[in-house]
Design a protein around this motif. Structure first.
Motif, PDB file in Angstrom:
ATOM      1  N   ARG A  95      -6.164   1.067  -7.662  1.00  0.00           N
ATOM      2  CA  ARG A  95      -6.783   2.342  -7.219  1.00  0.00           C
ATOM      3  C   ARG A  95      -8.366   2.293  -6.903  1.00  0.00           C
ATOM      4  N   THR A 128       0.824  -1.151  -0.059  1.00  0.00           N
ATOM      5  CA  THR A 128       0.058  -0.124  -0.050  1.00  0.00           C
ATOM      6  C   THR A 128       0.855   1.284   0.170  1.00  0.00           C
ATOM      7  N   ALA A 139      -1.141  -0.306 -10.785  1.00  0.00           N
ATOM      8  CA  ALA A 139      -1.305   0.342  -9.692  1.00  0.00           C
ATOM      9  C   ALA A 139      -2.824   0.219  -9.513  1.00  0.00           C
ATOM     10  N   ALA A 194       0.472   5.982  -6.243  1.00  0.00           N
ATOM     11  CA  ALA A 194       0.638   4.286  -6.689  1.00  0.00           C
ATOM     12  C   ALA A 194       0.981   4.427  -8.173  1.00  0.00           C
ATOM     13  N   GLU A 229       5.870   2.172   1.522  1.00  0.00           N
ATOM     14  CA  GLU A 229       4.820   1.452   1.773  1.00  0.00           C
ATOM     15  C   GLU A 229       4.249   1.328   3.189  1.00  0.00           C
ATOM     16  N   SER A 260      -3.729   7.685  -5.096  1.00  0.00           N
ATOM     17  CA  SER A 260      -3.584   6.970  -6.534  1.00  0.00           C
ATOM     18  C   SER A 260      -2.550   7.617  -6.986  1.00  0.00           C
ATOM     19  N   ARG A 290      -2.661   0.768  -4.267  1.00  0.00           N
ATOM     20  CA  ARG A 290      -1.398  -0.140  -3.858  1.00  0.00           C
ATOM     21  C   ARG A 290      -0.954  -0.576  -5.075  1.00  0.00           C
ATOM     22  N   LEU A 291       0.406  -1.266  -5.056  1.00  0.00           N
ATOM     23  CA  LEU A 291       0.817  -2.121  -6.133  1.00  0.00           C
ATOM     24  C   LEU A 291       0.635  -3.626  -5.702  1.00  0.00           C
TER      25      LEU A 291
END
Length: 391
Positions: free
Chosen positions: A347, A322, A345, A329, A386, A326, A357-358
């Motif tokens: 969103r 996380t 990413a 990310a 993160e 947006s 997050r990725l």
């Protein structure tokens, strides 16, 4: 709705979606035109079956024999012996009496839920359930009560207050696709029995990976015989496309007559069905596919930790990191792309606001050395950025 204004607002918030223009030169690789290959961490082809020789051979043979499509819905003339064989194999895998195929996981959930409950009934749903589950609930018109993610205390409180006298359905995922964590299945099953509800468990991301034969997390917990319906997909660990639900024979007969997304949809193509049948067989004959995946998962997670990632990396093959907003990310995904890693990413509205997050999926397409090297890069780019959990 002003469409231009909507698109502008999505763009400003960093939530505008665009289809990536990708080439797929090989399993585990993607490529943007004119660029170098990227390691693909966004695929759900966990066992690497999309390019398995057996699936390719079986699909090609079915394509040659039966053509490119089923021609119609199964209740018309689109019912093939391949469909029946695959349903029997899936029912056996899931330790259920029967199974029914759907065109996709989305079609399955928006067909099953409205078939089971209506406007005088009630549904209890985990807040992080997939969009297809929520759309199924909306189509059903039943009263919907959402409980905090994996919070069985709140679920029981809602059951006490809202169970009512009509039909009641609890819906959960056994493995959550954006968080990579497990449902407390034993507790949910106990509540389903205590309050006399039906229980639908979505095993889309668990099928093929857990349990002695890859049947999923319900099988691993010895709970298959205490669940009313088990749904799953053919397009993730099984390497193809489509979905199914497994249940008692009477329930499947009911869905054949009530699930509109089955009744009014063209059947799965024979080649797709044959490939899925081969994939189910491989779960028993090649258990090393699962063993290899979990070895890769361990390498990737250990390498992330060595690189300084402090987040809880969870129990599964899905590892979300996380980053918050947006735009942050998107920027993180772009930095990784420049260093040879493709990770989408994720969103809002796919995830709650503030928890973009990725999402990294480990697959058998990537070697241990590739995973270790990629983890070092990821840690160098995301270490300190993160945050553990969702906001």
């Amino acid at each position: 709705m002003d469409i231009t204004d909507f698109l502008a607002r999505q763009e400003k918030a960093g939530n505008l979606r665009r289809l990536p223009v990708l080439e797929h030169p090989d399993g585990g690789r993607v490529r943007f035109a004119g660029e170098e290959d990227l390691l693909d961490f966004s695929s759900n082809d966990y066992l690497g079956l999309t390019r398995h020789p057996l699936l390719l051979v079986e699909a090609a043979e079915a394509l040659s024999r039966f053509g490119t499509g089923a021609g119609s819905a199964r209740l018309m003339s689109g019912n093939f012996e391949l469909h029946r064989r695959l349903e029997a194999a899936l029912a056996a895998l899931k330790d259920q009496e029967a199974a029914l195929l759907f065109g996709s996981g989305y079609l399955a959930n928006i067909g099953i839920i409205p078939a089971l409950v209506g406007r005088h009934d009630v549904v209890f749903s985990d807040r992080l359930n997939h969009a297809s589950i929520y759309d199924g609930c909306r189509l059903a018109g039943a009263a919907l009560h959402r409980f905090a993610h994996n919070d069985c205390n709140q679920l029981e409180d809602l059951l006490k207050r809202h169970r009512g006298k009509n039909e009641a359905l609890i819906v959960v995922e056994s493995l959550y696709s954006m968080d990579g964590d497990f449902c407390p299945l034993a507790e949910v099953v106990a509540l389903k029995e205590r309050y006399d509800c039906r229980l639908l468990v979505d095993e889309a991301h668990a099928t093929g990976l857990f349990g002695a034969n890859g049947a999923g997390l319900l099988a691993a917990a010895n709970l298959a015989d205490r669940v009313d319906l088990v749904m799953g997909t053919l397009g993730k660990a099984l390497g193809g496309y489509g979905a199914y639900v497994a249940a008692r024979r009477e329930m499947i007969a009911f869905l054949i007559n009530r699930a509109r997304s089955f009744i009014f949809a063209t059947a799965l193509p024979p080649a797709t069905t044959a490939a899925a049948l081969a994939a189910v067989a491989l779960l028993a004959t090649e258990p090393e596919l699962r063993q290899e995946l979990w070895q890769r998962v361990e390498v990737f997670k250990n390498s992330l930790k060595l690189g300084g990632i402090e987040a809880d990396l969870g129990p599964s093959q899905i590892i979300p990191l996380t980053v918050g907003g947006s735009k942050a990310a998107l920027q993180a995904a772009d930095r990784l792309r420049q260093r040879g890693i493709y990770a989408t990413a994720v969103r809002p509205p796919t995830v709650p606001a503030g928890s973009a997050r990725l999402r990294f999926s480990v697959t058998n397409h990537l070697s241990a050395d590739e995973l270790s090297a990629a983890a070092a890069i990821i840690a160098s780019e995301l270490g300190g950025r993160e945050r553990q959990g969702s906001e």
